[in-house]
Write a protein that holds these residues in place. Structure first.
Motif, PDB file in Angstrom:
ATOM      1  N   CYS A 119       0.846  -1.187   0.000  1.00  0.00           N
ATOM      2  CA  CYS A 119       0.000   0.000   0.000  1.00  0.00           C
ATOM      3  C   CYS A 119       0.891   1.250   0.000  1.00  0.00           C
ATOM      4  N   THR A 120       0.526   2.225  -0.821  1.00  0.00           N
ATOM      5  CA  THR A 120       1.326   3.460  -0.904  1.00  0.00           C
ATOM      6  C   THR A 120       0.436   4.686  -0.787  1.00  0.00           C
ATOM      7  N   LYS A 121       1.063   5.817  -0.469  1.00  0.00           N
ATOM      8  CA  LYS A 121       0.353   7.093  -0.519  1.00  0.00           C
ATOM      9  C   LYS A 121       1.115   8.028  -1.440  1.00  0.00           C
ATOM     10  N   MET A 122       0.365   8.808  -2.208  1.00  0.00           N
ATOM     11  CA  MET A 122       0.961   9.852  -3.038  1.00  0.00           C
ATOM     12  C   MET A 122       0.571  11.154  -2.372  1.00  0.00           C
ATOM     13  N   PHE A 123       1.537  12.003  -2.056  1.00  0.00           N
ATOM     14  CA  PHE A 123       1.207  13.227  -1.333  1.00  0.00           C
ATOM     15  C   PHE A 123       2.078  14.386  -1.756  1.00  0.00           C
ATOM     16  N   TYR A 124       1.676  15.542  -1.250  1.00  0.00           N
ATOM     17  CA  TYR A 124       2.262  16.802  -1.651  1.00  0.00           C
ATOM     18  C   TYR A 124       2.495  17.596  -0.374  1.00  0.00           C
ATOM     19  N   ILE A 125       3.655  18.233  -0.265  1.00  0.00           N
ATOM     20  CA  ILE A 125       3.923  19.083   0.894  1.00  0.00           C
ATOM     21  C   ILE A 125       3.690  20.526   0.472  1.00  0.00           C
ATOM     22  N   ASP A 126       2.761  21.205   1.129  1.00  0.00           N
ATOM     23  CA  ASP A 126       2.439  22.567   0.692  1.00  0.00           C
ATOM     24  C   ASP A 126       3.404  23.591   1.286  1.00  0.00           C
ATOM     25  N   ALA A 127       3.170  24.864   0.942  1.00  0.00           N
ATOM     26  CA  ALA A 127       4.082  25.939   1.343  1.00  0.00           C
ATOM     27  C   ALA A 127       4.225  26.048   2.869  1.00  0.00           C
ATOM     28  N   ASN A 128       3.216  25.595   3.621  1.00  0.00           N
ATOM     29  CA  ASN A 128       3.290  25.639   5.087  1.00  0.00           C
ATOM     30  C   ASN A 128       3.834  24.340   5.690  1.00  0.00           C
ATOM     31  N   GLY A 129       4.335  23.465   4.836  1.00  0.00           N
ATOM     32  CA  GLY A 129       4.909  22.220   5.341  1.00  0.00           C
ATOM     33  C   GLY A 129       3.864  21.157   5.623  1.00  0.00           C
ATOM     34  N   GLN A 130       2.622  21.433   5.255  1.00  0.00           N
ATOM     35  CA  GLN A 130       1.563  20.449   5.505  1.00  0.00           C
ATOM     36  C   GLN A 130       1.473  19.415   4.399  1.00  0.00           C
ATOM     37  N   GLU A 131       1.209  18.180   4.820  1.00  0.00           N
ATOM     38  CA  GLU A 131       1.104  17.060   3.882  1.00  0.00           C
ATOM     39  C   GLU A 131      -0.345  16.913   3.394  1.00  0.00           C
ATOM     40  N   HIS A 132      -0.528  16.794   2.073  1.00  0.00           N
ATOM     41  CA  HIS A 132      -1.867  16.571   1.515  1.00  0.00           C
ATOM     42  C   HIS A 132      -1.829  15.309   0.677  1.00  0.00           C
ATOM     43  N   ILE A 133      -2.595  14.308   1.074  1.00  0.00           N
ATOM     44  CA  ILE A 133      -2.579  13.032   0.348  1.00  0.00           C
ATOM     45  C   ILE A 133      -3.537  13.095  -0.834  1.00  0.00           C
ATOM     46  N   VAL A 134      -2.985  12.840  -2.023  1.00  0.00           N
ATOM     47  CA  VAL A 134      -3.767  12.885  -3.257  1.00  0.00           C
ATOM     48  C   VAL A 134      -4.469  11.557  -3.481  1.00  0.00           C
ATOM     49  N   MET A 135      -3.761  10.439  -3.248  1.00  0.00           N
ATOM     50  CA  MET A 135      -4.388   9.130  -3.397  1.00  0.00           C
ATOM     51  C   MET A 135      -3.610   8.057  -2.666  1.00  0.00           C
ATOM     52  N   PHE A 136      -4.329   6.993  -2.339  1.00  0.00           N
ATOM     53  CA  PHE A 136      -3.704   5.775  -1.855  1.00  0.00           C
ATOM     54  C   PHE A 136      -3.714   4.777  -3.013  1.00  0.00           C
ATOM     55  N   LYS A 156      -3.779  18.192  -9.958  1.00  0.00           N
ATOM     56  CA  LYS A 156      -3.316  19.493  -9.475  1.00  0.00           C
ATOM     57  C   LYS A 156      -4.464  20.277  -8.875  1.00  0.00           C
ATOM     58  N   ARG A 157      -5.624  20.149  -9.501  1.00  0.00           N
ATOM     59  CA  ARG A 157      -6.770  20.881  -8.994  1.00  0.00           C
ATOM     60  C   ARG A 157      -7.177  20.376  -7.617  1.00  0.00           C
ATOM     61  N   ILE A 158      -7.146  19.072  -7.424  1.00  0.00           N
ATOM     62  CA  ILE A 158      -7.490  18.507  -6.116  1.00  0.00           C
ATOM     63  C   ILE A 158      -6.541  19.036  -5.056  1.00  0.00           C
ATOM     64  N   VAL A 159      -5.255  19.044  -5.374  1.00  0.00           N
ATOM     65  CA  VAL A 159      -4.271  19.548  -4.423  1.00  0.00           C
ATOM     66  C   VAL A 159      -4.516  21.022  -4.121  1.00  0.00           C
ATOM     67  N   ARG A 160      -4.775  21.797  -5.152  1.00  0.00           N
ATOM     68  CA  ARG A 160      -5.024  23.230  -4.937  1.00  0.00           C
ATOM     69  C   ARG A 160      -6.241  23.437  -4.057  1.00  0.00           C
ATOM     70  N   ASN A 161      -7.277  22.654  -4.304  1.00  0.00           N
ATOM     71  CA  ASN A 161      -8.493  22.831  -3.525  1.00  0.00           C
ATOM     72  C   ASN A 161      -8.252  22.556  -2.049  1.00  0.00           C
ATOM     73  N   PHE A 162      -7.283  21.692  -1.744  1.00  0.00           N
ATOM     74  CA  PHE A 162      -6.998  21.386  -0.349  1.00  0.00           C
ATOM     75  C   PHE A 162      -6.010  22.357   0.255  1.00  0.00           C
ATOM     76  N   SER A 163      -4.999  22.744  -0.520  1.00  0.00           N
ATOM     77  CA  SER A 163      -3.898  23.437   0.130  1.00  0.00           C
ATOM     78  C   SER A 163      -3.952  24.952  -0.040  1.00  0.00           C
ATOM     79  N   LEU A 164      -4.851  25.452  -0.872  1.00  0.00           N
ATOM     80  CA  LEU A 164      -4.919  26.906  -1.055  1.00  0.00           C
ATOM     81  C   LEU A 164      -6.225  27.471  -0.508  1.00  0.00           C
ATOM     82  N   SER A 165      -6.160  28.722  -0.056  1.00  0.00           N
ATOM     83  CA  SER A 165      -7.372  29.433   0.362  1.00  0.00           C
ATOM     84  C   SER A 165      -8.151  29.834  -0.888  1.00  0.00           C
TER      85      SER A 165
END
Lengths: 194, 194
Positions: free
Chosen positions: A56-73, B139-148
């Motif tokens: 099982c894996t997670k694909m994620f993104y670290i935003d400008a505030n250092g927060q992790e956002h998971i796009v998909m498992f 990208k849109r999903i990520v933006r919707n989560f990580s941006l105001s």
DNA sequence: AATAGATGTTAAACTAGGTTAACATCATTT
DNA sequence: AAATGATGTTAACCTAGTTTAACATCTATT
């Protein structure tokens, strides 16, 4: 490790001849990752597309505030890659990390491009699975807009009943786009409602 | 009407021979819609994939509370269809409606399936454009989560500078996932900040 | 058995964005 | 020119979800 799950999966969309199957199998590279290892790191070029045979894996993104956002498992019978990076062979926007020990079948960019020429039917196969995947992403965008966090959680539980137990809750919260504290609140509300 | 924009678009991804081009052109059906007409209605099966040569459309969803949520806009050189409905030939989840008078080139499900067999290269073409489309949705999903909301609006303006003037603000608000009142507030804040 | 690290819970104070409602502006039709 | 409908604005009040921080539980390592 064996390629049967991949062949079964491909055969749901197209039918390969014996020769084509053999050619495909000759290109297969197995790869094992341990829990917490990275398959792709943000900034690196994603050189492979992988088909998970276990784990099982997670694909994620670290935003400008250092927060992790998971796009998909991704779990068994799913593909993993940073598609944006893979198709353009430019640095990845996302990390892909193993949540469990994970075994996969990997195809390098060059291998896949070669296979498309040798087995043109594979273009059809990948077109079809990407189309399906687009539909899923569109639905997710709509859900994120039109449903409350509690409703999104219930949809997640219904759609991925077997994934929930394998993944820590704070990751599910991240996938749902809420904090772990709020998911905790939602869960206790749901228990009270019964 | 003419097919030049479509041919130019296809030639960015693959190269067609003269014979293939001619075959493709022989299948082309032009279609005009007036502003406010529906290209697809929720509940109907989406029988065509369309390539816009002029005009502008919105794809949207009506939620359980009767609220409209815009999934995407399409303009010249973009494709329109409810992909989920089209690929499975089952009832559509979304409406697609014209925001301006719109001209497009339509391919029916049967025509496209036939073309895939007659010009296998088209599988590659569509594979490539759906791959690109998935990247955009992620990208849109990520933006919707990580941006105001304000940040999302600024990204929208940057990414679609020419679309903004063609579309009423309440639709942009819906696309961004906020109310028109809040978008109005954001815009007045942005003016003050200058 | 003790410690450390990862995960999960609770609650109080806060904020981004929603709701409602009244009004303003503009374009289209009569 | 008036009236209608579609679009856009402002402001007061409200709420879903966040933040912070303290504590609880579980697991793995020594």
């Amino acid at each position: 490790m064996n390629a049967a799950p991949l062949l079964a999966y491909i055969n749901k969309y197209i039918s390969l001849t014996e020769d084509e199957t053999e050619l495909l199998l000759s290109k297969i590279v197995y790869r094992k990752y341990l829990k917490n290892q990275y398959i792709v790191q943000q900034g690196d070029v994603c050189r492979h597309e992988g088909f998970i045979t276990s784990g099982c894996t997670k694909m994620f993104y670290i935003d400008a505030n250092g927060q992790e956002h998971i796009v998909m498992f991704s779990i068994e019978d799913w593909w993993v890659s940073d598609m944006g990076s893979f198709i353009t062979q430019t640095p990845a926007d996302y990390h892909i990390q193993c949540i469990e020990n994970t075994e996969l079948i990997q195809f390098s960019y060059e291998t896949i491009e070669g296979l498309y020429l040798e087995i043109p039917k594979l273009e059809r196969f990948f077109r079809k699975i990407v189309e399906r995947s687009i539909v899923a992403f569109q639905k997710r965008i709509v859900r994120n807009f039109s449903l409350s966090a509690k409703e999104r959680y219930l949809v997640f539980k219904k759609n991925y009943p077997n994934i929930e137990q394998r993944i820590p809750q704070y990751m599910i919260a991240s996938y749902l786009g809420i904090t772990k504290e709020f998911l905790s609140k939602i869960k206790s509300q749901l228990i009270l409602e019964q």
